[in-house]
Design an enzyme around this catalytic site. Sequence first.
Site, short mmCIF file in Angstrom:
data_model
loop_
_atom_site.label_atom_id
_atom_site.label_comp_id
_atom_site.label_asym_id
_atom_site.label_seq_id
_atom_site.Cartn_x
_atom_site.Cartn_y
_atom_site.Cartn_z
N CYS A 33 0.81 -1.22 0.00
CA CYS A 33 0.00 0.00 0.00
C CYS A 33 0.84 1.27 0.00
CB CYS A 33 -0.90 0.02 1.23
SG CYS A 33 0.07 0.00 2.74
N ASP A 35 2.39 2.54 2.60
CA ASP A 35 2.45 3.17 3.93
C ASP A 35 3.84 2.99 4.53
OD1 ASP A 35 -0.15 3.78 3.57
OD2 ASP A 35 -0.95 2.32 4.98
N CYS A 58 -2.74 3.35 7.56
CA CYS A 58 -4.15 3.11 7.84
C CYS A 58 -4.39 2.86 9.33
CB CYS A 58 -4.62 1.91 7.04
SG CYS A 58 -3.86 0.38 7.61
N CYS A 102 -0.96 -5.29 7.04
CA CYS A 102 -0.63 -4.06 7.79
C CYS A 102 0.19 -4.39 9.04
CB CYS A 102 -1.89 -3.32 8.19
SG CYS A 102 -3.03 -3.03 6.83
#
Length: 137
Positions: A33, A35, A58, A102
């Site tokens: 993603c 991040d 996130c 994540c």
Amino acid sequence: MYTDKVLEHFSDPHNVGEVENPDGVGQVGNPICGDVMKITIKVKDGRIADVKFRTLGCAAAIATSSITTDMAMGKTLEEAQAITRQQVADALGGLPTNKLHCSNLAAQGLHVAIKDYLAKTGAAVKGAGSPAAEGAE
Ligand code: FES
């Protein structure tokens, strides 16, 4: 979708920021993603004396970063190096399947910070280097 524990750590994250004059720094990006997370550690007598994070990511990334710093605080380097993303996700009561990646960010950031410390000091940690669940999904 998210557990209460995830929402708790997202809305009131622990150990946010950067430790002063860190002994180790880990900066990692999530290839899925984009991040990013930066983790800084202070080491004393072979233990994580302080650990803080900054995460641009996130809700799951923030929550996993927060709980990972909680889990690492006070641990020996060996114990902290053995923290896996699965343990991080479990500590939050689980993550939605599409958010499991994540949890990688925080565990990896911690491991990189410890490796940075070890590289700087020439110290070695028994069993360090290959946590089974590391790596992107
Ligand atoms: Fe990027 Fe969660 S979507 S770390």
